[in-house]
Write a protein that holds these residues in place. Structure first.
Motif, PDB file in Angstrom:
ATOM      1  N   LEU A   1       0.794  -1.233   0.000  1.00 47.72           N
ATOM      2  CA  LEU A   1       0.000   0.000   0.000  1.00 47.72           C
ATOM      3  C   LEU A   1       0.825   1.282   0.000  1.00 47.72           C
ATOM      4  O   LEU A   1       0.477   2.241  -0.692  1.00 47.72           O
ATOM      5  N   LYS A   2       1.904   1.338   0.745  1.00 47.22           N
ATOM      6  CA  LYS A   2       2.722   2.558   0.726  1.00 47.22           C
ATOM      7  C   LYS A   2       3.332   2.762  -0.657  1.00 47.22           C
ATOM      8  O   LYS A   2       3.407   3.893  -1.150  1.00 47.22           O
ATOM      9  N   ALA A   3       3.755   1.698  -1.283  1.00 45.64           N
ATOM     10  CA  ALA A   3       4.306   1.801  -2.631  1.00 45.64           C
ATOM     11  C   ALA A   3       3.249   2.311  -3.605  1.00 45.64           C
ATOM     12  O   ALA A   3       3.541   3.131  -4.478  1.00 45.64           O
ATOM     13  N   LEU A   4       2.013   1.841  -3.446  1.00 47.66           N
ATOM     14  CA  LEU A   4       0.919   2.316  -4.299  1.00 47.66           C
ATOM     15  C   LEU A   4       0.683   3.803  -4.072  1.00 47.66           C
ATOM     16  O   LEU A   4       0.507   4.564  -5.018  1.00 47.66           O
ATOM     17  N   LYS A   5       0.696   4.230  -2.813  1.00 42.23           N
ATOM     18  CA  LYS A   5       0.517   5.656  -2.489  1.00 42.23           C
ATOM     19  C   LYS A   5       1.592   6.506  -3.155  1.00 42.23           C
ATOM     20  O   LYS A   5       1.297   7.527  -3.784  1.00 42.23           O
ATOM     21  N   LEU A   6       2.843   6.099  -3.045  1.00 42.20           N
ATOM     22  CA  LEU A   6       3.941   6.855  -3.654  1.00 42.20           C
ATOM     23  C   LEU A   6       3.819   6.867  -5.172  1.00 42.20           C
ATOM     24  O   LEU A   6       4.046   7.894  -5.818  1.00 42.20           O
ATOM     25  N   TYR A   7       3.457   5.738  -5.759  1.00 38.85           N
ATOM     26  CA  TYR A   7       3.250   5.664  -7.202  1.00 38.85           C
ATOM     27  C   TYR A   7       2.159   6.646  -7.634  1.00 38.85           C
ATOM     28  O   TYR A   7       2.335   7.412  -8.581  1.00 38.85           O
ATOM     29  N   ILE A   8       1.037   6.646  -6.952  1.00 39.46           N
ATOM     30  CA  ILE A   8      -0.067   7.553  -7.287  1.00 39.46           C
ATOM     31  C   ILE A   8       0.377   9.006  -7.146  1.00 39.46           C
ATOM     32  O   ILE A   8       0.058   9.855  -7.981  1.00 39.46           O
ATOM     33  N   ASN A   9       1.152   9.307  -6.104  1.00 43.44           N
ATOM     34  CA  ASN A   9       1.630  10.681  -5.905  1.00 43.44           C
ATOM     35  C   ASN A   9       2.591  11.133  -7.002  1.00 43.44           C
ATOM     36  O   ASN A   9       2.782  12.333  -7.193  1.00 43.44           O
ATOM     37  N   SER A  10       3.180  10.200  -7.721  1.00 39.55           N
ATOM     38  CA  SER A  10       4.133  10.572  -8.780  1.00 39.55           C
ATOM     39  C   SER A  10       3.462  11.279  -9.955  1.00 39.55           C
ATOM     40  O   SER A  10       4.138  11.863 -10.792  1.00 39.55           O
ATOM     41  N   TYR A  11       2.155  11.256 -10.006  1.00 41.99           N
ATOM     42  CA  TYR A  11       1.435  11.912 -11.104  1.00 41.99           C
ATOM     43  C   TYR A  11       1.193  13.397 -10.853  1.00 41.99           C
ATOM     44  O   TYR A  11       0.741  14.104 -11.732  1.00 41.99           O
ATOM     45  N   ARG A  12       1.477  13.903  -9.691  1.00 43.34           N
ATOM     46  CA  ARG A  12       1.066  15.253  -9.314  1.00 43.34           C
ATOM     47  C   ARG A  12       1.598  16.351 -10.218  1.00 43.34           C
ATOM     48  O   ARG A  12       0.954  17.390 -10.363  1.00 43.34           O
ATOM     49  N   ASP A  13       2.744  16.172 -10.825  1.00 43.52           N
ATOM     50  CA  ASP A  13       3.305  17.197 -11.713  1.00 43.52           C
ATOM     51  C   ASP A  13       3.294  16.777 -13.181  1.00 43.52           C
ATOM     52  O   ASP A  13       3.909  17.430 -14.016  1.00 43.52           O
ATOM     53  N   ARG A  14       2.601  15.692 -13.479  1.00 42.69           N
ATOM     54  CA  ARG A  14       2.541  15.216 -14.870  1.00 42.69           C
ATOM     55  C   ARG A  14       1.372  15.820 -15.609  1.00 42.69           C
ATOM     56  O   ARG A  14       0.272  15.922 -15.074  1.00 42.69           O
ATOM     57  N   TYR A  15       1.600  16.207 -16.843  1.00 37.99           N
ATOM     58  CA  TYR A  15       0.548  16.698 -17.732  1.00 37.99           C
ATOM     59  C   TYR A  15      -0.037  15.485 -18.442  1.00 37.99           C
ATOM     60  O   TYR A  15       0.617  14.894 -19.302  1.00 37.99           O
ATOM     61  N   ILE A  16      -1.251  15.112 -18.061  1.00 39.71           N
ATOM     62  CA  ILE A  16      -1.835  13.876 -18.583  1.00 39.71           C
ATOM     63  C   ILE A  16      -3.356  13.961 -18.504  1.00 39.71           C
ATOM     64  O   ILE A  16      -3.904  14.512 -17.553  1.00 39.71           O
ATOM     65  N   SER A  17      -4.023  13.450 -19.519  1.00 39.35           N
ATOM     66  CA  SER A  17      -5.491  13.507 -19.546  1.00 39.35           C
ATOM     67  C   SER A  17      -6.088  12.508 -18.567  1.00 39.35           C
ATOM     68  O   SER A  17      -5.439  11.540 -18.150  1.00 39.35           O
ATOM     69  N   HIS A  18      -7.345  12.754 -18.219  1.00 39.40           N
ATOM     70  CA  HIS A  18      -8.064  11.846 -17.313  1.00 39.40           C
ATOM     71  C   HIS A  18      -8.068  10.424 -17.876  1.00 39.40           C
ATOM     72  O   HIS A  18      -7.824   9.456 -17.157  1.00 39.40           O
ATOM     73  N   GLU A  19      -8.370  10.330 -19.153  1.00 37.81           N
ATOM     74  CA  GLU A  19      -8.483   9.009 -19.792  1.00 37.81           C
ATOM     75  C   GLU A  19      -7.143   8.280 -19.794  1.00 37.81           C
ATOM     76  O   GLU A  19      -7.065   7.081 -19.484  1.00 37.81           O
ATOM     77  N   GLU A  20      -6.080   8.995 -20.144  1.00 38.33           N
ATOM     78  CA  GLU A  20      -4.764   8.364 -20.227  1.00 38.33           C
ATOM     79  C   GLU A  20      -4.248   7.953 -18.849  1.00 38.33           C
ATOM     80  O   GLU A  20      -3.689   6.873 -18.687  1.00 38.33           O
ATOM     81  N   VAL A  21      -4.442   8.803 -17.843  1.00 41.72           N
ATOM     82  CA  VAL A  21      -3.879   8.480 -16.540  1.00 41.72           C
ATOM     83  C   VAL A  21      -4.528   7.234 -15.938  1.00 41.72           C
ATOM     84  O   VAL A  21      -3.831   6.379 -15.376  1.00 41.72           O
ATOM     85  N   ILE A  22      -5.828   7.082 -16.084  1.00 49.43           N
ATOM     86  CA  ILE A  22      -6.487   5.912 -15.503  1.00 49.43           C
ATOM     87  C   ILE A  22      -6.072   4.650 -16.250  1.00 49.43           C
ATOM     88  O   ILE A  22      -5.826   3.601 -15.637  1.00 49.43           O
TER      89      ILE A  22
END
Length: 136
Positions: A74-95
């Motif tokens: 779970l902590k690894a998943l949290k960190l992975y999810i947080n890695s998107y915070r500065d990425r320019y990416i569409s809703h569809e692509e990110v999911i």
């Protein structure tokens, strides 16, 4: 504090930023092999940036999966999810990318990822993608 100026401190990479940058989806052996069970995870503080406007997008990410041989840490998943915070990416692509990475990491029997994005400009978006392991 040392002789560092305030400006030097703000340029320094913080330990949380370093953990996010170095993070990867880590798994461990399924403790209940042979038993079919469902895992629901909610990550309510997801952020990324709109690739067109640069404005921040906020969402709750919901991960539902049935483990096979591996379970996601779970902590690894949290960190992975947080890695998107500065990425320019569409809703569809990110999911879709989250699902691809999740499946590559833990090869679940089934997985479903939902991105419930906060309304912006009077538009509320929910993107849902699924995976079912073949041969089951």
């Amino acid at each position: 504090m040392s002789n560092a100026t305030e400006n030097d401190i703000t340029k320094e990479v913080k330990y949380g930023e370093r953990a996010i940058a170095e993070g990867e989806l880590i798994t461990f052996p399924n403790p209940r092999m042979g038993r079919r069970y469902k895992v629901d995870i909610s990550l309510p503080e997801f952020t990324c940036k709109c690739p067109f406007s640069g404005y921040p997008d906020f969402a709750t990410i919901k991960v539902t999966y049935y483990p096979d041989e591996k379970v996601v840490e779970l902590k690894a998943l949290k960190l992975y999810i947080n890695s998107y915070r500065d990425r320019y990416i569409s809703h569809e692509e990110v999911i879709n990318q989250i699902l691809d990475d999740f499946v590559a990491a833990c090869d679940p029997l089934e997985a479903n990822i939902v991105g419930d994005f906060s309304p912006r400009g009077n538009v509320h978006t929910v993107v849902e993608v699924s995976h079912v392991k073949t041969g089951n």
